[in-house]
Motif scaffolding. Structure first.
Motif, PDB file in Angstrom:
ATOM      1  N   THR A  63      -4.095  71.330 -24.715  1.00 50.74           N
ATOM      2  CA  THR A  63      -4.428  71.468 -26.130  1.00 50.74           C
ATOM      3  C   THR A  63      -4.055  72.862 -26.631  1.00 50.74           C
ATOM      4  O   THR A  63      -3.486  73.005 -27.717  1.00 50.74           O
ATOM      5  CB  THR A  63      -5.924  71.174 -26.354  1.00 50.74           C
ATOM      6  N   ALA A  64      -4.334  73.880 -25.836  1.00 54.13           N
ATOM      7  CA  ALA A  64      -4.020  75.257 -26.235  1.00 54.13           C
ATOM      8  C   ALA A  64      -2.521  75.454 -26.463  1.00 54.13           C
ATOM      9  O   ALA A  64      -2.120  76.190 -27.363  1.00 54.13           O
ATOM     10  CB  ALA A  64      -4.507  76.242 -25.178  1.00 54.13           C
ATOM     11  N   GLU A  65      -1.698  74.778 -25.666  1.00 53.40           N
ATOM     12  CA  GLU A  65      -0.247  74.969 -25.768  1.00 53.40           C
ATOM     13  C   GLU A  65       0.460  73.900 -26.591  1.00 53.40           C
ATOM     14  O   GLU A  65       1.679  73.941 -26.745  1.00 53.40           O
ATOM     15  CB  GLU A  65       0.377  75.049 -24.366  1.00 53.40           C
ATOM     16  N   GLY A  66      -0.281  72.916 -27.107  1.00 56.14           N
ATOM     17  CA  GLY A  66       0.343  71.879 -27.923  1.00 56.14           C
ATOM     18  C   GLY A  66       1.134  70.869 -27.101  1.00 56.14           C
ATOM     19  O   GLY A  66       2.123  70.315 -27.560  1.00 56.14           O
ATOM     20  N   ILE A  67       0.677  70.632 -25.883  1.00 55.92           N
ATOM     21  CA  ILE A  67       1.312  69.669 -24.988  1.00 55.92           C
ATOM     22  C   ILE A  67       0.339  68.511 -24.768  1.00 55.92           C
ATOM     23  O   ILE A  67      -0.868  68.698 -24.699  1.00 55.92           O
ATOM     24  CB  ILE A  67       1.695  70.346 -23.648  1.00 55.92           C
ATOM     25  N   ASN A  68       0.871  67.313 -24.604  1.00 53.45           N
ATOM     26  CA  ASN A  68       0.046  66.124 -24.439  1.00 53.45           C
ATOM     27  C   ASN A  68      -0.623  66.140 -23.062  1.00 53.45           C
ATOM     28  O   ASN A  68       0.052  66.040 -22.034  1.00 53.45           O
ATOM     29  CB  ASN A  68       0.920  64.882 -24.614  1.00 53.45           C
ATOM     30  N   SER A  69      -1.938  66.250 -23.054  1.00 55.73           N
ATOM     31  CA  SER A  69      -2.699  66.315 -21.805  1.00 55.73           C
ATOM     32  C   SER A  69      -2.625  64.999 -21.030  1.00 55.73           C
ATOM     33  O   SER A  69      -2.674  65.005 -19.792  1.00 55.73           O
ATOM     34  CB  SER A  69      -4.159  66.687 -22.074  1.00 55.73           C
ATOM     35  N   ASP A  70      -2.494  63.884 -21.717  1.00 49.89           N
ATOM     36  CA  ASP A  70      -2.388  62.592 -21.040  1.00 49.89           C
ATOM     37  C   ASP A  70      -1.117  62.547 -20.201  1.00 49.89           C
ATOM     38  O   ASP A  70      -1.127  62.099 -19.048  1.00 49.89           O
ATOM     39  CB  ASP A  70      -2.358  61.437 -22.045  1.00 49.89           C
ATOM     40  N   ILE A  71      -0.010  63.022 -20.770  1.00 50.10           N
ATOM     41  CA  ILE A  71       1.258  63.068 -20.040  1.00 50.10           C
ATOM     42  C   ILE A  71       1.125  63.975 -18.823  1.00 50.10           C
ATOM     43  O   ILE A  71       1.506  63.593 -17.711  1.00 50.10           O
ATOM     44  CB  ILE A  71       2.400  63.567 -20.951  1.00 50.10           C
ATOM     45  N   ALA A  72       0.586  65.157 -19.022  1.00 49.21           N
ATOM     46  CA  ALA A  72       0.472  66.124 -17.927  1.00 49.21           C
ATOM     47  C   ALA A  72      -0.408  65.576 -16.806  1.00 49.21           C
ATOM     48  O   ALA A  72      -0.076  65.701 -15.621  1.00 49.21           O
ATOM     49  CB  ALA A  72      -0.075  67.449 -18.449  1.00 49.21           C
ATOM     50  N   PHE A  73      -1.528  64.953 -17.160  1.00 55.17           N
ATOM     51  CA  PHE A  73      -2.440  64.407 -16.150  1.00 55.17           C
ATOM     52  C   PHE A  73      -1.761  63.270 -15.376  1.00 55.17           C
ATOM     53  O   PHE A  73      -1.839  63.209 -14.147  1.00 55.17           O
ATOM     54  CB  PHE A  73      -3.738  63.934 -16.804  1.00 55.17           C
ATOM     55  N   CYS A  74      -1.068  62.384 -16.082  1.00 53.34           N
ATOM     56  CA  CYS A  74      -0.363  61.284 -15.412  1.00 53.34           C
ATOM     57  C   CYS A  74       0.756  61.816 -14.524  1.00 53.34           C
ATOM     58  O   CYS A  74       0.986  61.300 -13.426  1.00 53.34           O
ATOM     59  CB  CYS A  74       0.179  60.292 -16.433  1.00 53.34           C
ATOM     60  N   GLN A  75       1.432  62.857 -14.979  1.00 53.49           N
ATOM     61  CA  GLN A  75       2.475  63.473 -14.157  1.00 53.49           C
ATOM     62  C   GLN A  75       1.856  64.078 -12.890  1.00 53.49           C
ATOM     63  O   GLN A  75       2.408  63.942 -11.795  1.00 53.49           O
ATOM     64  CB  GLN A  75       3.221  64.532 -14.958  1.00 53.49           C
ATOM     65  N   MET A  76       0.694  64.717 -13.022  1.00 52.38           N
ATOM     66  CA  MET A  76      -0.001  65.254 -11.858  1.00 52.38           C
ATOM     67  C   MET A  76      -0.335  64.134 -10.877  1.00 52.38           C
ATOM     68  O   MET A  76      -0.153  64.279  -9.661  1.00 52.38           O
ATOM     69  CB  MET A  76      -1.279  65.977 -12.298  1.00 52.38           C
TER      70      MET A  76
END
Length: 182
Positions: A63-76
């Motif tokens: 959220t702080a960087e304007g990136i989709n957290s759902d995408i990042a979590f799924c990528q993790m």
């Protein structure tokens, strides 16, 4: 008055259309409990305290960087096999996205903590997503190596983030499963 031009609002996207490109710079919709529910559907016995903390940090940093957290979590989840690892990267490295791990036994980068590892992941996604400056101090040693704004959509990560020709499709499949919980 600020000298910076205001940024347009981030789009909100749904993940149910496999043909619609999904921008990295978009709003994540899942809350911590959604991410935990999604994760435990595949890996039913995680450390729930750790998992809740990881989900919360992903949402905060993205959220702080304007990136989709759902995408990042799924990528993790894809990169770490739902925190079970098993490849070249080890859990103690706090490298949730395989930064610097190029295969053949190359373990990639090691970060000092869960928070720093997640921040580096988000910053690396931001490097690919757009040319906006980072909001927080750069902790991603590979940030400057990325051609900024060269992969604004999930689909663009295939061949850039990972050589797997199905890389983006695998992330999108996880997002579609997450969508059913939202």
């Amino acid at each position: 008055p600020s000298c910076q031009s205001p940024q347009p609002p981030l789009p909100t996207v749904k993940y149910d259309d496999p043909y619609r490109p999904i921008p990295l710079a978009s709003l994540g919709r899942a809350q911590v409990h959604h991410l935990v529910q999604f994760f435990t559907a595949t890996h039913p016995n995680p450390d729930l305290n750790q998992l809740n903390a990881i989900a919360r940090i992903y949402i905060e940093e993205a959220t702080a960087e304007g990136i989709n957290s759902d995408i990042a979590f799924c990528q993790m989840c894809l990169e770490t096999n739902y925190l079970r690892y098993g490849g070249d990267v080890k859990p103690w490295q706090y490298n949730f996205c395989g930064l610097g791990a190029t295969g053949g036994g190359e373990p990639g980068l090691t970060f000092l903590s869960v928070e720093v590892g997640i921040r580096a992941h988000i910053q690396h996604l931001k490097a690919y997503a757009n040319a906006q400056p980072l909001k927080k101090k750069c902790v991603d040693p590979r940030f400057s190596l990325v051609k900024r704004a060269s992969a604004p959509y999930i689909e663009d990560l295939t061949g850039k983030w990972a050589s797997d020709p199905q890389y983006a499709a695998k992330i999108k499949k996880k997002l579609q499963a997450l969508e059913t919980l939202l």
